[in-house]
Write a protein that holds these residues in place. Structure first.
Motif, PDB file in Angstrom:
ATOM      1  N   UNK A   5       0.848  -1.307  -0.163  1.00  0.00           N
ATOM      2  CA  UNK A   5      -0.036   0.030  -0.007  1.00  0.00           C
ATOM      3  C   UNK A   5       0.824   1.325   0.085  1.00  0.00           C
ATOM      4  N   UNK A   6       1.994   1.550   0.805  1.00  0.00           N
ATOM      5  CA  UNK A   6       2.881   2.476   0.937  1.00  0.00           C
ATOM      6  C   UNK A   6       3.695   2.515  -0.430  1.00  0.00           C
ATOM      7  N   UNK A   7       3.966   1.320  -1.049  1.00  0.00           N
ATOM      8  CA  UNK A   7       4.673   1.563  -2.337  1.00  0.00           C
ATOM      9  C   UNK A   7       3.726   2.310  -3.337  1.00  0.00           C
ATOM     10  N   UNK A   8       2.407   1.682  -3.416  1.00  0.00           N
ATOM     11  CA  UNK A   8       1.507   2.096  -4.408  1.00  0.00           C
ATOM     12  C   UNK A   8       0.996   3.693  -4.344  1.00  0.00           C
ATOM     13  N   UNK A   9       1.033   4.166  -2.824  1.00  0.00           N
ATOM     14  CA  UNK A   9       0.844   5.396  -2.750  1.00  0.00           C
ATOM     15  C   UNK A   9       2.089   6.425  -3.345  1.00  0.00           C
ATOM     16  N   UNK A  10       3.116   6.006  -2.871  1.00  0.00           N
ATOM     17  CA  UNK A  10       4.504   6.528  -3.352  1.00  0.00           C
ATOM     18  C   UNK A  10       4.683   6.563  -4.919  1.00  0.00           C
ATOM     19  N   UNK A  11       4.293   5.572  -5.224  1.00  0.00           N
ATOM     20  CA  UNK A  11       4.473   5.374  -6.895  1.00  0.00           C
ATOM     21  C   UNK A  11       3.510   6.365  -7.510  1.00  0.00           C
ATOM     22  N   UNK A  12       2.249   6.427  -7.019  1.00  0.00           N
ATOM     23  CA  UNK A  12       1.235   7.309  -7.706  1.00  0.00           C
ATOM     24  C   UNK A  12       1.657   8.814  -7.782  1.00  0.00           C
ATOM     25  N   UNK A  13       2.439   9.110  -6.732  1.00  0.00           N
ATOM     26  CA  UNK A  13       3.054  10.732  -6.741  1.00  0.00           C
ATOM     27  C   UNK A  13       4.028  10.951  -7.835  1.00  0.00           C
ATOM     28  N   UNK A  14       4.702   9.943  -8.308  1.00  0.00           N
ATOM     29  CA  UNK A  14       5.596  10.198  -9.295  1.00  0.00           C
ATOM     30  C   UNK A  14       5.096  10.440 -10.704  1.00  0.00           C
ATOM     31  N   UNK A  15       5.611  11.846 -11.066  1.00  0.00           N
ATOM     32  CA  UNK A  15       5.285  12.309 -12.494  1.00  0.00           C
ATOM     33  C   UNK A  15       5.670  11.350 -13.727  1.00  0.00           C
ATOM     34  N   UNK A  16       4.583  11.178 -14.481  1.00  0.00           N
ATOM     35  CA  UNK A  16       4.981  10.313 -15.558  1.00  0.00           C
ATOM     36  C   UNK A  16       4.396   8.776 -15.281  1.00  0.00           C
ATOM     37  N   UNK A  17       3.706   8.466 -14.074  1.00  0.00           N
ATOM     38  CA  UNK A  17       3.466   7.057 -13.833  1.00  0.00           C
ATOM     39  C   UNK A  17       1.874   7.222 -14.247  1.00  0.00           C
ATOM     40  N   UNK A  18       1.300   6.072 -14.800  1.00  0.00           N
ATOM     41  CA  UNK A  18      -0.130   6.148 -15.215  1.00  0.00           C
ATOM     42  C   UNK A  18      -1.047   5.210 -14.666  1.00  0.00           C
ATOM     43  N   UNK A  19      -0.396   4.340 -13.816  1.00  0.00           N
ATOM     44  CA  UNK A  19      -1.074   3.415 -12.969  1.00  0.00           C
ATOM     45  C   UNK A  19      -0.130   2.303 -12.224  1.00  0.00           C
ATOM     46  N   UNK A  20      -0.813   1.243 -11.654  1.00  0.00           N
ATOM     47  CA  UNK A  20      -0.178   0.403 -11.005  1.00  0.00           C
ATOM     48  C   UNK A  20      -0.622  -1.031 -11.648  1.00  0.00           C
ATOM     49  N   UNK A  21       0.137  -1.999 -11.571  1.00  0.00           N
ATOM     50  CA  UNK A  21      -0.200  -3.302 -12.026  1.00  0.00           C
ATOM     51  C   UNK A  21       0.104  -4.172 -10.780  1.00  0.00           C
ATOM     52  N   UNK A  22      -1.012  -4.890 -10.264  1.00  0.00           N
ATOM     53  CA  UNK A  22      -0.536  -5.524  -8.962  1.00  0.00           C
ATOM     54  C   UNK A  22      -0.643  -7.059  -9.041  1.00  0.00           C
ATOM     55  N   UNK A  23       0.578  -7.707  -8.871  1.00  0.00           N
ATOM     56  CA  UNK A  23       0.897  -9.103  -8.942  1.00  0.00           C
ATOM     57  C   UNK A  23       0.935  -9.398  -7.598  1.00  0.00           C
ATOM     58  N   UNK A  24      -0.421  -9.935  -7.037  1.00  0.00           N
ATOM     59  CA  UNK A  24      -0.484 -10.581  -5.808  1.00  0.00           C
ATOM     60  C   UNK A  24      -0.387 -11.820  -5.738  1.00  0.00           C
ATOM     61  N   UNK A  25       0.881 -12.443  -5.984  1.00  0.00           N
ATOM     62  CA  UNK A  25       0.946 -14.302  -6.257  1.00  0.00           C
ATOM     63  C   UNK A  25       0.405 -14.944  -4.747  1.00  0.00           C
ATOM     64  N   UNK A  26      -0.464 -15.488  -4.996  1.00  0.00           N
ATOM     65  CA  UNK A  26      -1.000 -16.334  -4.050  1.00  0.00           C
ATOM     66  C   UNK A  26      -1.695 -15.648  -3.037  1.00  0.00           C
ATOM     67  N   UNK A  27      -1.835 -14.349  -3.161  1.00  0.00           N
ATOM     68  CA  UNK A  27      -2.868 -13.276  -2.172  1.00  0.00           C
ATOM     69  C   UNK A  27      -3.645 -12.549  -3.070  1.00  0.00           C
ATOM     70  N   UNK A  28      -4.035 -13.038  -4.219  1.00  0.00           N
ATOM     71  CA  UNK A  28      -5.068 -12.309  -4.988  1.00  0.00           C
ATOM     72  C   UNK A  28      -6.447 -11.852  -4.198  1.00  0.00           C
ATOM     73  N   UNK A  29      -6.908 -12.486  -3.113  1.00  0.00           N
ATOM     74  CA  UNK A  29      -7.921 -12.251  -2.390  1.00  0.00           C
ATOM     75  C   UNK A  29      -7.561 -10.756  -1.688  1.00  0.00           C
TER      76      UNK A  29
END
Lengths: 338, 154
Positions: free
Chosen positions: A283-307
């Motif tokens: 969650x922290x990483x996602x929020x930090x990434x969202x603030x970076x200019x030039x980023x258009x989204x996130x791709x979540x790879x929740x291996x064995x934790x898809x739920x």
């Protein structure tokens, strides 16, 4: 996100807007300027379509598109073509991953046409892991193409309407083209140029390897912005929850291309509930990434934790109140407005 | 062999010039080659290439040489035979994902590209998919014929 030209029948694609290349939801949402969320679906080791539907349903209302992996980690699972075919019928926006490891140019071009006919609108071209890391190390590695020549080939199929051989395609595949990127692998100073090359070869969106080292990624993005690449390609940054410090250690020494800095592992090791802490890191990483200019989204790879994808999306607040497509939404559209 | 590869990459600048010099010299011999017949010469040239390029860069004789683009690092030594740059699996120490004892071919190619001192990095050129029919034929003779074909078109 609901558009004013939503199809009335689930499983039908959106109309291709002027300046767009595909009838897919991913391209639509990205070009509309939203911060996009995609996630990787776990392919079943089974021939049961219900398993595929159940796994996709975990993401309902939380992701804009779903990636179907193609024998990821060189392990055998249900094919990406198969999963995409099932899920596009129900209206899901699919990103079909195609690896160069297992099929040659004849097979891949056939799959691109077949998948497009089944409603797949986004294709991610990959070279693929080596067969040695998988469960069939004795298999023949194909690698007839690499990701770059594959991008070029599929773009020509779409835009020039011919096969690699030059033979004509009567109805071209309307696909939005993607590539992978690893900003964290050596040679680090070449990685931005490598992305520029993928864009030159045809990539329109890119999904990166897991980002656990925000400093390396910020440096990478600053070069990307200096080069102006972020204006030519949509950048979706890979994130995911680590299950524990031990599994993080295992991943970084056994999964090719995943870089996890020591301080992340220390943070996990120091937590009472390491699994929850893995989600917190994500969650922290996602929020930090969202603030970076030039980023258009996130791709979540929740291996064995898809739920836990829904929780990551909700807690990180990346949707900013945006309502996403979910099965059944098409039926809400009033035909009178069309 | 790996040591020789590294040496070639470090000396990429003048080796590339030498390589192009050889191709230029061979291009001058085109009329002679035509009279003797390219087909008949192919085996002999391939043998010469195997010895020289084999020694210097571990050439795998793909018959469509692109080492001028890769800073003298032969991409056919990549276990994934990637011809357009490094995969995402390169190890933190710059070694190959598949063969941990080997330097990544593309990490070396990037070093070689920086040695070249050219205005643009040739590594950025998008290479087409390998033509499998040309494997085990002379790349030099093919280059000469390609150049002549281009000349004729102009």
């Amino acid at each position: 996100m609901k558009f004013d030209d939503e199809p009335l029948v689930p499983g039908e694609n959106l109309p291709v807007r002027p300046g767009h290349d595909s009838p897919g939801r991913l391209e639509r949402v990205l070009r509309a300027g939203a911060f996009v969320v995609t996630a990787e679906i776990a392919p079943p080791d089974s021939a049961d379509p219900e398993e595929v539907y159940a796994r996709a349903a975990l993401f309902d209302g939380y992701v804009d598109a779903i990636n179907a992996t193609d024998g990821s980690g060189a392990h055998c699972h249900m094919s990406s073509v198969g999963m995409c075919s099932l899920l596009t019928r129900r209206g899901y926006a699919m990103v079909m991953q195609v690896s160069a490891r297992d099929r040659n140019r004849i097979a891949i071009q056939g799959d691109v046409l077949g998948a497009s006919a089944m409603g797949v609108s986004s294709i991610l071209c990959l070279t693929g892991d080596s067969v040695g890391v998988g469960d069939h190390p004795e298999a023949k590695p194909v690698f007839d193409l690499d990701c770059m020549s594959m991008l070029n080939m599929v773009r020509d199929m779409r835009d020039k309407e011919h096969f690699l051989s030059g033979r004509k395609i009567t109805s071209p595949p309307r696909v939005f083209l993607g590539a992978a990127a690893n900003p964290f692998g050596p040679p680090l100073d070449y990685r931005p140029l490598r992305l520029a090359k993928k864009v030159a070869a045809g990539a329109q969106f890119v999904q990166t390897q897991y980002c656990f080292d925000i400093e390396i990624f910020r440096n990478y993005m600053s070069v990307i912005r200096d080069m102006g690449i972020h204006e030519k390609v949509f950048m979706l940054v890979g994130v995911g929850p680590l299950a524990s410090a031990k599994s993080a250690e295992w991943i970084r020494s056994n999964v090719p291309g995943v870089h996890i800095p020591d301080h992340i592992i220390r943070r996990l090791a120091g937590a009472d509930n390491q699994k929850d802490e893995g989600v917190n890191v994500c969650v922290d990483m996602t929020q930090q990434i969202k603030e970076i200019e030039g980023v258009h989204g996130v791709h979540i790879m929740a291996f064995k934790q898809e739920h836990r994808v829904a929780e990551i999306v909700t807690r990180s607040g990346v949707l900013a109140g945006r309502e996403l497509w979910r099965p059944g939404i098409a039926r809400d559209v009033d035909p009178a407005t069309h | 062999m790996h040591r020789m590869r590294r040496w070639s990459v470090r000396n990429a600048r003048w080796l590339k010039k030498l390589y192009h010099g050889i191709e230029n010299a061979l291009t001058l011999c085109h009329p002679l080659f035509e009279r003797v017949g390219y087909q008949r010469l192919d085996k002999s040239f391939l043998a010469i290439e195997k010895v020289t390029k084999g020694l210097l860069i571990d050439s795998q004789s793909c018959g469509q040489c692109i080492v001028g683009f890769t800073g003298l690092s032969c991409p056919m030594n990549c276990p994934k035979t990637m011809r357009n740059g490094p995969c995402g699996g390169v190890r933190a120490d710059g070694k190959c994902e598949v063969k941990p004892e080997m330097d990544c071919v593309w990490v070396m190619a990037w070093e070689g590209n920086q040695q070249l001192g050219e205005k643009e990095y040739p590594i950025q050129f998008v290479q087409p998919a390998l033509n499998n029919q040309l494997i085990g034929t002379s790349a030099w003779l093919r280059e000469v014929r390609n150049r002549k074909a281009v000349d004729n078109e102009i």
